[in-house]
Design an enzyme around this catalytic site. Structure first.
Site, PDB file in Angstrom:
ATOM      1  N   GLY A  46      13.614   7.077   2.564  1.00 50.48           N
ATOM      2  CA  GLY A  46      12.550   6.430   2.647  1.00 50.48           C
ATOM      3  C   GLY A  46      11.791   7.314   3.336  1.00 50.48           C
ATOM      4  O   GLY A  46      12.167   8.827   3.993  1.00 50.48           O
ATOM      5  N   SER A  88      11.415   1.884   6.589  1.00 50.09           N
ATOM      6  CA  SER A  88      11.519   2.423   5.467  1.00 50.09           C
ATOM      7  C   SER A  88      12.698   2.668   4.402  1.00 50.09           C
ATOM      8  O   SER A  88      13.525   3.746   4.247  1.00 50.09           O
ATOM      9  CB  SER A  88      11.611   4.040   6.157  1.00 50.09           C
ATOM     10  OG  SER A  88      10.542   4.565   7.206  1.00 50.09           O
ATOM     11  N   GLY A 119       0.609  -1.261   0.412  1.00 49.52           N
ATOM     12  CA  GLY A 119      -0.255  -0.011  -0.041  1.00 49.52           C
ATOM     13  C   GLY A 119       1.006   1.626   0.090  1.00 49.52           C
ATOM     14  O   GLY A 119       0.576   1.775  -0.324  1.00 49.52           O
ATOM     15  N   GLY A 176       8.241   6.153   4.915  1.00 46.01           N
ATOM     16  CA  GLY A 176       7.216   4.612   5.287  1.00 46.01           C
ATOM     17  C   GLY A 176       6.340   5.478   6.888  1.00 46.01           C
ATOM     18  O   GLY A 176       5.470   5.393   7.357  1.00 46.01           O
ATOM     19  N   GLU A 177       7.499   5.637   7.946  1.00 48.09           N
ATOM     20  CA  GLU A 177       7.366   5.971   9.176  1.00 48.09           C
ATOM     21  C   GLU A 177       7.862   7.250  10.190  1.00 48.09           C
ATOM     22  O   GLU A 177       7.551   7.671  10.727  1.00 48.09           O
ATOM     23  CB  GLU A 177       8.666   5.330   9.507  1.00 48.09           C
ATOM     24  CG  GLU A 177       8.814   4.069   9.499  1.00 48.09           C
ATOM     25  CD  GLU A 177       9.951   2.748   9.660  1.00 48.09           C
ATOM     26  OE1 GLU A 177      10.046   1.978  10.519  1.00 48.09           O
ATOM     27  OE2 GLU A 177      10.992   3.569   9.756  1.00 48.09           O
TER      28      GLU A 177
END
Lengths: 162, 294, 778
Positions: free
Chosen positions: C727, C544, C503, C729-730
């Site tokens: 990255g 990430s 996702g 994501g976090e």
């Protein structure tokens, strides 16, 4: 205890052998290979299992399949044009606005958003939030979902005018 | 879920005959949203479910009488109540309260009769209906004869998920009496996410004359084991002058009277404090709303 | 429009010199898999079926710690339609040593002899009809001899009640070797960092502050619950699984079976969310063992409730002590962190160590002491959840930082500015900080908050305030990614990489990177679904790390392919700088539409393990993730309800490869952490989770989204990143909790030191402040 139910599924007359304890989602998956309605929370809280029965959104995981005997059932698979496979304005808007991440909850949001726009063709943000307040997205694509509904409303309006 | 028998009787008499006053495994099913939860969790394993969907007498219908009373068929889905012009005209507090009641999918399927018969103290409508002095018509068996009785919604609940209904009795109809000049409000208080079940529900309905309260009904739910009238608060309010002091006094009395319980939504001590604040807020909202039962 | 409906771009224009399609990096390309997801056709493991498949339903422990005296399966076996009931004894007939785990081989496929938490799998019912399996599982009865249990992480550290008799490190990690065979302890890792001399610095400090903070047990709650299907035969096993790390699953299943890896195949359909839950072994080993026993495909698909007994975020206790000199400089910081890892270590020891590197925060501090402990307790296991421990640490150190500033009557922003870790300075581990825009994220949030200008404070019972927080994370190292890329004779590109798109949009980003190198539209690049028979090794989609590590591997693979194209052009006599279309080039070389060009890329950054005694190393991470958040809140002081009126987050993610996807990653991370901050909590009574359902464990819904949520990326370029990217994501999760808690104190003067910040917690703090504490219930 097996019984036969017949109903209209995405515009087609169908029948299925079911048992009283089967819910609508499992019957759609097992008998009709329709995987768009999915069980997640199993408690009607998340909306991943949303199905339209006689034009009303229901939680398919809390709905006995026996109760759709004689009803008209629609799933996310009916949103795109059956012949051309063209996506509906709501589906298009969800892609363009980035209104999903993992996609697991997306069929439920799409059906609810479609219902919302049928009831309120020009919804304001408050109406959108309230209508969709019972659907959960753990990826939390909520801001994009709101944007997608607004975009779809504009598209639908333009389409109906043009 | 484990297998069971599903019967769909066409007449009320048949339905009542299929229900078994002694067997906890036999239950009626209307919309089924709450019952399905219990079945999926394994806390209820039915042997037989008696569907009420084909019973014309319980039909989905909403009617207003000339004197301003409302009757609502037990099988009426909550969504129809929410959208009914009659309900909106006569008791607009109901559709307002329903906006935050569970979610649209549940409201599309759950019925008004099932909502009451379930006896769940977290439901939003029961406290409001108690405040509105509503009653239900209940049908059951009297020997071989069908029998009817009227029960005040207030008297329906005996405990946590418990009602006075016998296992072979069904709610047929809800009746909301004319509200006259009464004004009402319902406040749902959540302590988790916005769409959580209430930690506390407060419903009030009151009539006032000039700056004095004539009569009041005050009901709390969710924090208590069942939707409960706070009669001490009501007595305090009757005849009192409407002002901020009175709201505060009513709140204090409510915190004293309500028997709050601890759960994941908060401690009993905290819910008493919520009751103190929200009874006052509900009264203020009811009195600031315009006209009858608004 | 063409891209929006998921239409695939054409590779026909691909040319040797590149087609000059314009930069693929920085495009807000809609997700490539969008059409599958909006039509309901995207396939998830939870809804998959194989012919002849049996459904498994798990019978779980009802005690937190106990010896299994007996398991009675007789009633379950009598349920019509039951295929078989399985216990650990059956598992051991096919897998003699049925223990798995990434750090410790401590977790049994089904409980062996003992159970270690309420909800632990003890037995399984198998049936062709899932309802039958469910009914049978409910009829299994187990008797236990209950043993003392420990639930709190600090109590566990005292080692009075032991969860395991002996520790069993996996041997994968050097820093766990000393724990092999250790007895009498619940400590699964003790990470130490020692820089300077904190004791001396505390003695010399003008002010010393010490506070203790707690975080609660929360759940990933992916909407697709865990699911795996295994199909075993003597030649090999194929496992369909919603896994974030198929390469690890393959290695670990091969180890359990004593097979070479090439007989184990992991296929990964779409994932309905992961967030760190679907890493390492979850249902895969159980499904495999069951399939081996019954020689049929077996599906293990959990319910939402069962997710609460599978993997969670670590609760934590963080004791933090800081010395400040007279000028407001932080001179020393001591951090003791206790991580409640639950009954099995999972990846907890890595969370403990990797987060320990930055436990002292994004500040330039000469004297740092960190003790970080991974602890076993009798609770459901804890692992990584969107941040690898960092959100728990930031919650503590940024609340603490604010408390110090307030106590010293310093502006919280100024205090942070004064102590912030600047470019070129050494971080606590000793690594010099480069390409970390800590100052930029902090300043952007401050600017958006109008910090320094007065805020309307509200009136009556409603009090308003604002707060700010800033954080840093060292991305996990060392990890490896491999990518393969093929170009067919018609010029079309196919990419094989093991990063799992759960996702976060990685497929789209990887296609953009490949497209950028090859000068083809990203839409024309096909990403092959994850299948360990086909897609090469990747350490895992976590922390990430993927955009950086796999991004580099994809870049290298595409660059190699590009060089091979050029070489082929030279070989067939094309002049230097030729722009011959690829199909023509292949025809020229092979005489027809035939052949392939294959590029491959492997990436592993430099890493020097920390010195075991001091935790110091000058190469701890390939890049730093930086975030700041700001919140404005309105507190109802009569009830404790907090309304978040504005929530602002700025992150440094290097150069955004796909700005739109980055934006959704930021807002998604903020909102997830908002739930962990305001209300999410697993309530546990004597080890039993009492709210294991979405009815009683609430997650943010659309009405919880703050009316004003502002997110941005600061101008940044990671010089060592693929096209400058990091990255993301976090990153946006880090600062949400302390920013809100700091705003609450600003609004109404109360300080909360434990999450979540529920109305009751705020109310109790207000009453305590007014010297009228609310009594606890009897």
């Amino acid at each position: 205890m097996t019984r036969t139910i017949s109903f209209t599924l995405n515009g087609e007359q169908v029948a299925a052998e079911i048992k009283p304890h089967h819910n609508l989602v499992e019957v759609l998956q097992r008998e009709f290979n329709l995987m768009g309605a999915r069980e997640s929370c199993g408690q009607g809280m998340c909306g991943c299992c949303t199905v339209l029965v006689n034009g009303a959104a229901v939680s398919g995981c809390l709905y006995l399949a026996a109760f759709v005997d004689g009803a008209e059932v629609r799933t996310v698979e009916s949103l795109a044009d059956a012949r051309t496979q063209a996506l509906s304005p709501v589906q298009e808007a969800f892609i363009e606005a980035g209104a999903f991440q993992c996609g697991y909850c997306t069929p439920g949001f799409l059906l609810m958003a479609t219902q919302l726009l049928e009831a309120y063709p020009d919804p304001d943000e408050e109406q959108i939030r309230h209508y969709l307040s019972g659907n959960l997205c753990r990826c939390a694509a909520y801001p994009e979902i709101i944007a997608a509904v607004k975009l779809a409303a504009r598209r639908r309006k333009a389409n109906s005018v043009g | 879920m484990t297998p069971f028998e599903l019967v769909e009787p066409a007449s009320l008499g048949e339905a009542i005959a299929l229900l078994d006053p002694e067997d906890a495994g036999v239950r009626p099913i209307a919309g089924g949203t709450a019952l399905m939860l219990m079945m999926k969790a394994g806390v209820f394993r039915p042997t037989r479910l008696v569907s009420l969907r084909k019973l014309a007498r319980l039909n989905a219908r909403i009617a207003a009488t000339s004197d301003g009373a409302l009757t609502i068929g037990a099988m009426t889905p909550l969504a129809l109540v929410e959208r009914s012009p009659e309900v909106a005209r006569i008791v607009p507090v109901i559709p307002r309260a329903m906006r935050r009641l569970s979610n649209i999918r549940v409201r599309n399927v759950a019925t008004i009769g099932g909502n009451l018969a379930h006896g769940d103290p977290h439901m939003d409508l029961p406290p409001l209906l108690i405040a509105l002095n509503a009653e239900v018509k209940v049908v059951g068996a009297n020997g071989a004869q069908a029998a009817e009785r009227m029960i005040a919604v207030e008297a329906l609940f005996t405990g946590y998920f418990e009602t006075v209904l016998a296992k072979n009795e069904l709610i047929a109809e809800l009746r909301i009496p004319p509200q006259g000049r009464s004004r009402a409000a319902y406040l749902k208080v959540t302590t988790g996410s916005a769409e959580d079940w209430p930690a506390l529900g407060v419903a009030v309905a009151l009539e006032s004359e000039g700056s004095a309260v004539k009569s009041a009904r005050v009901v709390v739910s969710a924090a208590t084991e069942k939707a409960t009238r706070l009669k001490g608060v009501e007595r305090l309010l009757a005849g009192a002058t409407v002002d901020e002091k009175m709201f505060a006094r009513a709140g204090d009395a409510a915190a004293e009277e309500a028997e709050c319980m601890t759960d994941v939504r908060g401690s009993a001590a905290y819910k008493r404090e919520l009751t103190r604040v929200y009874v006052g807020r509900a009264l203020r909202q009811a009195l600031n709303s315009d006209g009858a039962t608004r | 429009m063409a891209t929006s409906s998921g239409q695939v771009g054409t590779p026909k224009d691909a040319k040797v010199g590149g087609a000059k399609v314009g930069s693929q990096i920085g495009r807000s390309l809609p997700r490539l898999e969008g059409r599958d997801k909006v039509t309901g056709r995207a396939e998830y493991t939870h809804t998959m079926r194989l012919p002849g498949m049996l459904y498994a339903k798990i019978f779980r422990s009802t005690v937190a710690h106990g010896r299994i005296k007996s398991i009675d399966t007789s009633a379950a076996k009598r349920v019509p339609g039951v295929y078989r009931i399985i216990t650990a004894e059956d598992i051991r007939t096919v897998i003699p040593a049925p223990y798995y785990g990434p750090a410790f081989h401590d977790q049994p496929i089904l409980a062996v002899d003992k159970v270690h938490f309420v909800g632990e799998p003890v037995a399984v019912a198998l049936a062709a009809d899932p309802h039958v399996a469910e009914e049978a599982a409910q009829l299994i009865v187990a008797e236990y001899e209950e043993l003392p249990a420990v639930f709190d992480e600090v109590e566990a550290a005292a080692n009075n009640t032991l969860v395991h008799e002996e520790l069993k490190p996996a041997g994968t990690f050097a820093d766990l070797k000393h724990l092999k065979g250790r007895k009498g302890t619940n400590v699964a890792l003790d990470f130490k960092l020692r820089r300077g001399d904190v004791d001396k610095a505390f003695a010399a400090a003008a002010h010393v502050f010490e506070h203790t903070f707690h975080t609660q047990k929360v759940l990933h709650l992916a909407l697709e619950p865990f699911a795996s299907i295994a199909d075993w035969n003597e030649r090999g096993v194929t496992i369909y699984s919603g896994s974030q790390g198929p390469s690890f699953v393959r290695t670990e299943i091969a180890r359990l079976l004593g097979w070479p890896e090439n007989r184990v195949r992991i296929k990964v359909p779409y994932l309905g969310g992961g967030f760190g839950a679907k890493l390492y072994i979850k249902m895969e080993a159980l499904a495999t063992a069951l399939s081996m026993i019954v020689r049929r495909p077996v599906k293990v698909a959990l319910t939402m409730e069962e997710q609460f007994y599978t993997i969670t975020r670590h609760p934590s206790t963080f004791v933090i002590k800081t010395g400040v000199d007279a000028s407001g400089r932080i001179t020393a910081r001591k951090c003791e962190v206790y991580w409640n890892g639950g009954a099995y270590a999972d990846v907890g020891p890595r969370v403990t160590q990797k987060s320990g590197f930055t436990a002292s925060g994004p500040y330039d501090i000469d004297n740092v002491w960190v003790d970080s402990y991974a602890l076993y307790t009798n609770l459901p296991p804890a692992g990584a959840l969107r941040g690898f421990g960092i959100p728990q640490l930031v919650w503590a150190y940024e609340s603490h930082t604010d408390m110090i500033a307030r106590a010293l009557k310093l502006d919280p922003l100024e205090f942070r500015r004064k102590n912030l870790l600047r470019e070129g300075r050494p971080q606590a581990t000793g690594q010099i900080v480069r390409d970390a825009k800590l100052d930029a994220v902090l300043e952007r949030v401050a600017e958006r908050l109008n910090w320094g200008k007065p805020l309307a404070r509200g009136n009556g019972a409603l009090r308003r305030g604002r707060g700010i927080a800033v954080a840093i994370k060292a991305v996990i190292s060392p990890t490896t990614s491999v990518a393969n890329l093929t170009i067919a004779a018609d010029g079309s590109t196919t990419l094989y990489c093991g990063t799992v798109d759960m996702g976060q949009g990685s497929d789209t980003a990887m296609a953009q990177i490949a497209g950028e190198v090859l000068d083809v539209p990203a839409e024309s690049v096909r990403i092959v679904p994850r299948d360990t028979d086909v897609t090469p090794y990747d350490m895992g989609t976590l922390g990430s790390r993927s955009l950086f590590h796999m991004g580099h591997a994809v870049r290298l693979a595409a660059e190699e392919a590009r060089e091979k194209i050029k070489a082929m052009a030279r070989e067939v006599g094309e002049p230097e700088g030729s722009n011959i279309p690829l199909p023509d080039l292949f025809k020229k070389k092979f005489g027809m539409q035939a052949g392939n060009i294959v590029g491959t890329g492997t990436y592993k950054p430099d890493y020097v393990p920390p010195d075991p005694a001091t935790g110091l190393t000058d190469k701890v991470t390939p890049f730093w993730m930086c975030a700041a958040s700001g919140a404005e809140v309105e507190v109802d002081t009569e009830t404790g309800h907090v309304r978040i009126t504005r929530l602002i987050t700025a992150v440094d993610c290097g150069r955004p490869v796909n700005p739109k996807i980055v934006e959704t990653q930021i807002s998604g991370a903020v909102l997830m952490q908002l739930g962990f901050t305001m209300f999410e909590k697993m309530h546990i009574d004597a080890g039993q989770v009492t709210n294991a359902s979405l009815a009683d464990y609430k997650i943010p819904a659309i009405l919880d989204v703050p009316q004003a949520m502002e997110n941005e990326t600061v101008d940044s370029h990671l010089s060592t990143g693929p096209f400058g990217a990091k990255g993301v994501g976090e990153t946006a999760t880090f600062c949400v909790s302390p920013a809100i808690a700091n705003a609450i104190e600003d609004a109404c003067g109360v300080r909360l030191t434990a999450l979540p910040l529920t109305p009751e917690a705020v109310f109790r703090a207000l009453r305590a402040q007014a010297n009228k504490p609310l009594a606890d219930d009897a």
